[in-house]
Design a protein around this motif. Sequence first.
Motif, short mmCIF file in Angstrom:
data_model
loop_
_atom_site.label_atom_id
_atom_site.label_comp_id
_atom_site.label_asym_id
_atom_site.label_seq_id
_atom_site.Cartn_x
_atom_site.Cartn_y
_atom_site.Cartn_z
N LYS A 63 0.82 -1.22 0.00
CA LYS A 63 0.00 0.00 0.00
C LYS A 63 0.85 1.27 0.00
O LYS A 63 0.54 2.25 -0.67
N HIS A 64 1.93 1.26 0.77
CA HIS A 64 2.78 2.45 0.86
C HIS A 64 4.14 2.25 0.19
O HIS A 64 5.02 3.10 0.29
N ALA A 65 4.30 1.11 -0.47
CA ALA A 65 5.59 0.77 -1.07
C ALA A 65 5.69 1.30 -2.50
O ALA A 65 4.69 1.46 -3.20
N GLY A 66 6.92 1.56 -2.91
CA GLY A 66 7.17 1.94 -4.29
C GLY A 66 7.40 0.70 -5.13
O GLY A 66 7.21 -0.44 -4.68
N GLU A 67 7.82 0.91 -6.36
CA GLU A 67 8.09 -0.22 -7.26
C GLU A 67 9.23 -1.06 -6.69
O GLU A 67 10.23 -0.53 -6.20
N CYS A 68 9.06 -2.37 -6.72
CA CYS A 68 10.06 -3.31 -6.19
C CYS A 68 10.29 -3.13 -4.69
O CYS A 68 11.41 -3.29 -4.19
N GLU A 69 9.23 -2.78 -3.97
CA GLU A 69 9.32 -2.63 -2.52
C GLU A 69 8.17 -3.37 -1.85
O GLU A 69 7.16 -3.69 -2.48
N ARG A 70 8.33 -3.63 -0.55
CA ARG A 70 7.27 -4.20 0.28
C ARG A 70 7.20 -3.42 1.59
O ARG A 70 8.22 -2.98 2.13
N ASP A 71 5.99 -3.26 2.10
CA ASP A 71 5.83 -2.66 3.42
C ASP A 71 6.18 -3.69 4.49
O ASP A 71 5.94 -4.89 4.32
N THR A 72 6.73 -3.20 5.60
CA THR A 72 7.07 -4.09 6.71
C THR A 72 7.04 -3.31 8.01
O THR A 72 6.60 -2.15 8.05
N VAL A 73 7.49 -3.94 9.09
CA VAL A 73 7.44 -3.32 10.42
C VAL A 73 8.76 -3.52 11.15
O VAL A 73 9.52 -4.44 10.86
N ALA A 74 9.00 -2.64 12.13
CA ALA A 74 10.20 -2.72 12.95
C ALA A 74 9.81 -2.67 14.42
O ALA A 74 8.62 -2.81 14.77
#
Length: 421
Positions: free
Chosen positions: A265-276
């Motif tokens: 949802k908030h990622a750009g191309e070739c990205e994934r959202d995640t958490v820290a």
Amino acid sequence: MKNRKKLVLIGVAVCVILASLTSPVLASEDETLNIYGNANMDDTIDVCDLTYTERIRFELEDSTALADANYDTYIDMGDVLQEALIILGREKKLTIVDAEGAAKTVSKPIEKIIVLNTDCAQAIRAIGAKGRIVGIESFSVAEKKVFFPDISELPTVGWGHMPDCEEILALEPDILIAYVPGIFNPGHEGLEDKLEPAVTVVRLDLYRAETIREEMLKLGYLLDEEENAREYVEWLDEYAGEIEDIVSGISEDDKPLVFLDWGTKHAGECERDTVAKGSATHKRCEKAGGINIAADFPMPYLSVGLEWILDQSPEIIIGCSEGYNQHGGGYETDEESELKEYYDEIIGLPGFENKKVYIITHEVTSGPGYLVGLAYHGQWFHPELFSDLDPQEMHQEYVDEFCGIDFDVRGHGVFVYSEPS
């Protein structure tokens, strides 16, 4: 009434005598029930707090923050009387420390409640007070007809992140319970500034593994359902203790590297959202004996590149169908197609085809039933060590004992998804 007052006075007198004879021990910080009146900082308010407050008054003990039971900045006889009233369940006001760390004074008894999320609705139902809910959030609560057959039929007050304050005021609730302010949670300008003092806004999360025990006990005191809250906590402690015992014996070298996927949802191309660190999802991974590869980023929610993910060599990918990244499943359906689509999306990413991928829904990772999701994580991370712990059995216990619905978790609903590797 006169007899009760006599009982209070007798109890206070006894405590004055005991104050010179006994020295209660302070509890550790992680056991503290954050309610003013809990003078000795343990997880309950009882005669030991009366004794401790008297010892503070006689300068036999150092003062504690929660000894100011009536929250007037002084430690005096008024605090002893307030503690006695809390013990008897007769207090007219109760001051708690909310999820923001702020003191909040609530008038009692609380008869009418509005809830803005499913975690709060579950928690109130779990301690036997669902009949006091008079208004609900329009999306996450109202649409769950199977999981909330009664609560879902109540009047709605708009979406949780953008509630209709006029609708809230029209229902004349005593309190409204909401998450702490955040990206998808209304801030003080959207709730407190518009509702108080007519409606007291109480900020409780009721979903975080590290705080839910204390918050459930706190909710029990607010709603005069302490006994039911402690029944839930006993269930929680049994399984949480078992999981903690298992994980405490696992060395860091034996913990798998895990990527916690939150979609795009908030990622750009070739990205994934995640958490820290700082997110409930990270804490769940940690408590189950996994190592979150994105743990050390400075913000709790972020996007990372696919190349970076592969460079960290995660052994396991958890697809988190929760928050803004929901992909179906849950109690409302027996259809697993949406979770399968999410699984296929992850396994189809370049370089991910040989990873172990598991999808899990927020229904078993958030709220009072979060232990079920924790057990699933444990089985995925350490299948041999968690072989005697059955997440479905835990889930059925939670449904039967704390949800009050007729639901067979083995025959209905979709809560996890994976395929043989």
